[in-house]
Design a protein around this motif. Sequence first.
Motif, PDB file in Angstrom:
ATOM      1  N   GLY A   1       0.797  -1.212   0.000  1.00  0.00           N
ATOM      2  CA  GLY A   1       0.000   0.000   0.000  1.00  0.00           C
ATOM      3  C   GLY A   1       0.833   1.266   0.000  1.00  0.00           C
ATOM      4  O   GLY A   1       0.385   2.319  -0.464  1.00  0.00           O
ATOM      5  N   VAL A   2       2.055   1.197   0.493  1.00  0.00           N
ATOM      6  CA  VAL A   2       2.938   2.359   0.490  1.00  0.00           C
ATOM      7  C   VAL A   2       3.327   2.700  -0.942  1.00  0.00           C
ATOM      8  O   VAL A   2       3.213   3.850  -1.374  1.00  0.00           O
ATOM      9  CB  VAL A   2       4.194   2.111   1.357  1.00  0.00           C
ATOM     10  CG1 VAL A   2       5.150   3.291   1.266  1.00  0.00           C
ATOM     11  CG2 VAL A   2       3.803   1.840   2.801  1.00  0.00           C
ATOM     12  N   ALA A   3       3.765   1.707  -1.699  1.00  0.00           N
ATOM     13  CA  ALA A   3       4.135   1.937  -3.102  1.00  0.00           C
ATOM     14  C   ALA A   3       2.924   2.380  -3.917  1.00  0.00           C
ATOM     15  O   ALA A   3       3.005   3.289  -4.736  1.00  0.00           O
ATOM     16  CB  ALA A   3       4.741   0.668  -3.699  1.00  0.00           C
ATOM     17  N   TYR A   4       1.778   1.744  -3.675  1.00  0.00           N
ATOM     18  CA  TYR A   4       0.553   2.098  -4.390  1.00  0.00           C
ATOM     19  C   TYR A   4       0.161   3.542  -4.102  1.00  0.00           C
ATOM     20  O   TYR A   4      -0.187   4.304  -5.005  1.00  0.00           O
ATOM     21  CB  TYR A   4      -0.574   1.143  -4.003  1.00  0.00           C
ATOM     22  CG  TYR A   4      -1.856   1.401  -4.764  1.00  0.00           C
ATOM     23  CD1 TYR A   4      -2.160   0.680  -5.909  1.00  0.00           C
ATOM     24  CD2 TYR A   4      -2.757   2.374  -4.345  1.00  0.00           C
ATOM     25  CE1 TYR A   4      -3.333   0.906  -6.617  1.00  0.00           C
ATOM     26  CE2 TYR A   4      -3.925   2.616  -5.042  1.00  0.00           C
ATOM     27  CZ  TYR A   4      -4.206   1.889  -6.181  1.00  0.00           C
ATOM     28  OH  TYR A   4      -5.362   2.132  -6.883  1.00  0.00           O
ATOM     29  N   SER A   5       0.222   3.944  -2.831  1.00  0.00           N
ATOM     30  CA  SER A   5      -0.130   5.320  -2.459  1.00  0.00           C
ATOM     31  C   SER A   5       0.825   6.331  -3.085  1.00  0.00           C
ATOM     32  O   SER A   5       0.395   7.408  -3.512  1.00  0.00           O
ATOM     33  CB  SER A   5      -0.132   5.474  -0.938  1.00  0.00           C
ATOM     34  OG  SER A   5      -1.158   4.696  -0.371  1.00  0.00           O
ATOM     35  N   LEU A   6       2.095   5.993  -3.139  1.00  0.00           N
ATOM     36  CA  LEU A   6       3.075   6.869  -3.780  1.00  0.00           C
ATOM     37  C   LEU A   6       2.733   7.044  -5.260  1.00  0.00           C
ATOM     38  O   LEU A   6       2.700   8.163  -5.783  1.00  0.00           O
ATOM     39  CB  LEU A   6       4.487   6.305  -3.615  1.00  0.00           C
ATOM     40  CG  LEU A   6       5.616   7.075  -4.316  1.00  0.00           C
ATOM     41  CD1 LEU A   6       5.759   8.476  -3.747  1.00  0.00           C
ATOM     42  CD2 LEU A   6       6.935   6.296  -4.188  1.00  0.00           C
ATOM     43  N   ALA A   7       2.448   5.948  -5.943  1.00  0.00           N
ATOM     44  CA  ALA A   7       2.128   6.014  -7.371  1.00  0.00           C
ATOM     45  C   ALA A   7       0.826   6.774  -7.611  1.00  0.00           C
ATOM     46  O   ALA A   7       0.757   7.642  -8.495  1.00  0.00           O
ATOM     47  CB  ALA A   7       2.031   4.605  -7.955  1.00  0.00           C
ATOM     48  N   ASP A   8      -0.203   6.475  -6.850  1.00  0.00           N
ATOM     49  CA  ASP A   8      -1.496   7.136  -7.007  1.00  0.00           C
ATOM     50  C   ASP A   8      -1.358   8.647  -6.834  1.00  0.00           C
ATOM     51  O   ASP A   8      -1.895   9.430  -7.628  1.00  0.00           O
ATOM     52  CB  ASP A   8      -2.483   6.562  -5.993  1.00  0.00           C
ATOM     53  CG  ASP A   8      -3.879   7.151  -6.096  1.00  0.00           C
ATOM     54  OD1 ASP A   8      -4.367   7.348  -7.225  1.00  0.00           O
ATOM     55  OD2 ASP A   8      -4.486   7.401  -5.048  1.00  0.00           O
TER      56      ASP A   8
ATOM     57  N   HIS B   1       6.964  -5.800  -8.964  1.00  0.00           N
ATOM     58  CA  HIS B   1       7.981  -6.620  -9.632  1.00  0.00           C
ATOM     59  C   HIS B   1       8.945  -7.281  -8.639  1.00  0.00           C
ATOM     60  O   HIS B   1       9.256  -8.457  -8.777  1.00  0.00           O
ATOM     61  CB  HIS B   1       8.768  -5.781 -10.638  1.00  0.00           C
ATOM     62  CG  HIS B   1       7.889  -5.100 -11.640  1.00  0.00           C
ATOM     63  ND1 HIS B   1       6.989  -5.773 -12.444  1.00  0.00           N
ATOM     64  CD2 HIS B   1       7.739  -3.792 -11.951  1.00  0.00           C
ATOM     65  CE1 HIS B   1       6.356  -4.918 -13.219  1.00  0.00           C
ATOM     66  NE2 HIS B   1       6.783  -3.710 -12.938  1.00  0.00           N
ATOM     67  N   VAL B   2       9.434  -6.517  -7.676  1.00  0.00           N
ATOM     68  CA  VAL B   2      10.328  -7.051  -6.637  1.00  0.00           C
ATOM     69  C   VAL B   2       9.997  -6.375  -5.315  1.00  0.00           C
ATOM     70  O   VAL B   2       9.389  -5.301  -5.291  1.00  0.00           O
ATOM     71  CB  VAL B   2      11.835  -6.843  -6.970  1.00  0.00           C
ATOM     72  CG1 VAL B   2      12.218  -7.589  -8.235  1.00  0.00           C
ATOM     73  CG2 VAL B   2      12.174  -5.368  -7.105  1.00  0.00           C
ATOM     74  N   ARG B   3      10.396  -6.994  -4.229  1.00  0.00           N
ATOM     75  CA  ARG B   3      10.104  -6.439  -2.908  1.00  0.00           C
ATOM     76  C   ARG B   3      10.846  -5.125  -2.690  1.00  0.00           C
ATOM     77  O   ARG B   3      11.954  -4.929  -3.186  1.00  0.00           O
ATOM     78  CB  ARG B   3      10.426  -7.437  -1.811  1.00  0.00           C
ATOM     79  CG  ARG B   3      11.854  -7.889  -1.806  1.00  0.00           C
ATOM     80  CD  ARG B   3      12.121  -9.030  -0.853  1.00  0.00           C
ATOM     81  NE  ARG B   3      12.650  -8.506   0.387  1.00  0.00           N
ATOM     82  CZ  ARG B   3      12.282  -8.919   1.584  1.00  0.00           C
ATOM     83  NH1 ARG B   3      11.418  -9.886   1.713  1.00  0.00           N
ATOM     84  NH2 ARG B   3      12.792  -8.394   2.671  1.00  0.00           N
ATOM     85  N   VAL B   4      10.223  -4.254  -1.935  1.00  0.00           N
ATOM     86  CA  VAL B   4      10.804  -2.955  -1.605  1.00  0.00           C
ATOM     87  C   VAL B   4      11.346  -3.030  -0.186  1.00  0.00           C
ATOM     88  O   VAL B   4      10.661  -3.462   0.735  1.00  0.00           O
ATOM     89  CB  VAL B   4       9.740  -1.834  -1.720  1.00  0.00           C
ATOM     90  CG1 VAL B   4      10.291  -0.506  -1.211  1.00  0.00           C
ATOM     91  CG2 VAL B   4       9.275  -1.710  -3.162  1.00  0.00           C
ATOM     92  N   THR B   5      12.595  -2.642  -0.018  1.00  0.00           N
ATOM     93  CA  THR B   5      13.259  -2.682   1.281  1.00  0.00           C
ATOM     94  C   THR B   5      13.474  -1.251   1.782  1.00  0.00           C
ATOM     95  O   THR B   5      12.984  -0.293   1.196  1.00  0.00           O
ATOM     96  CB  THR B   5      14.596  -3.433   1.163  1.00  0.00           C
ATOM     97  OG1 THR B   5      15.402  -2.782   0.176  1.00  0.00           O
ATOM     98  CG2 THR B   5      14.381  -4.883   0.743  1.00  0.00           C
ATOM     99  N   GLU B   6      14.241  -1.121   2.871  1.00  0.00           N
ATOM    100  CA  GLU B   6      14.526   0.212   3.403  1.00  0.00           C
ATOM    101  C   GLU B   6      15.298   1.030   2.381  1.00  0.00           C
ATOM    102  O   GLU B   6      16.056   0.494   1.588  1.00  0.00           O
ATOM    103  CB  GLU B   6      15.347   0.109   4.685  1.00  0.00           C
ATOM    104  CG  GLU B   6      14.535  -0.332   5.884  1.00  0.00           C
ATOM    105  CD  GLU B   6      15.359  -0.330   7.147  1.00  0.00           C
ATOM    106  OE1 GLU B   6      15.136   0.557   7.986  1.00  0.00           O
ATOM    107  OE2 GLU B   6      16.206  -1.233   7.291  1.00  0.00           O
ATOM    108  N   GLY B   7      15.082   2.337   2.415  1.00  0.00           N
ATOM    109  CA  GLY B   7      15.777   3.240   1.503  1.00  0.00           C
ATOM    110  C   GLY B   7      14.782   4.076   0.707  1.00  0.00           C
ATOM    111  O   GLY B   7      13.574   4.009   0.913  1.00  0.00           O
ATOM    112  N   ARG B   8      15.286   4.831  -0.208  1.00  0.00           N
ATOM    113  CA  ARG B   8      14.471   5.760  -0.988  1.00  0.00           C
ATOM    114  C   ARG B   8      13.734   5.045  -2.105  1.00  0.00           C
ATOM    115  O   ARG B   8      14.315   4.304  -2.884  1.00  0.00           O
ATOM    116  CB  ARG B   8      15.352   6.836  -1.583  1.00  0.00           C
ATOM    117  CG  ARG B   8      14.581   7.979  -2.190  1.00  0.00           C
ATOM    118  CD  ARG B   8      15.525   9.164  -2.250  1.00  0.00           C
ATOM    119  NE  ARG B   8      14.990  10.468  -2.254  1.00  0.00           N
ATOM    120  CZ  ARG B   8      14.215  11.036  -1.338  1.00  0.00           C
ATOM    121  NH1 ARG B   8      13.797  10.364  -0.328  1.00  0.00           N
ATOM    122  NH2 ARG B   8      13.841  12.275  -1.427  1.00  0.00           N
TER     123      ARG B   8
END
Length: 132
Positions: free
Chosen positions: A47-54, A81-88
């Motif tokens: 949901g973090v990646a989705y919210s950023l994209a939206d 596509h791949v898991r998101v880890t700590e970082g930007r």
Amino acid sequence: MRPFGQDFQFARALGLQMVERGDGRCVMAIDIDRDQHFSPQGAAHGGVAYSLADTAMGGALISLLPKDFWCATLEIKFNYHVRVTEGRLTCEAEVLHRGKRIANIDARLFQDDRLVASANGNFAIFPAPAAE
């Protein structure tokens, strides 16, 4: 980075940052933090990646609209596509087509120059409601 104003509490609560916006494009970022953004599976919650994209997709479209028009998400097809880890985590969004009432927008999300997710969405365009 420009922080969001008081009127967009959701973006501020997640830690979304506006990098640049204009001419049908928007770049936004978030610094993924293990304590704030991770799921129990040890990666950033989707949901973090989705919210950023939206939010970036909406920002790209808003950059093309008159001040008295708004937009709203109709639907988004999101691919992890791949898991998101700590970082930007950075999202680059671009309006592909803008009609009178609907626009189509593309987004790509990157972490350490690696494509981690992609999205394509349709957004409604409409006059802002009259102030009460």
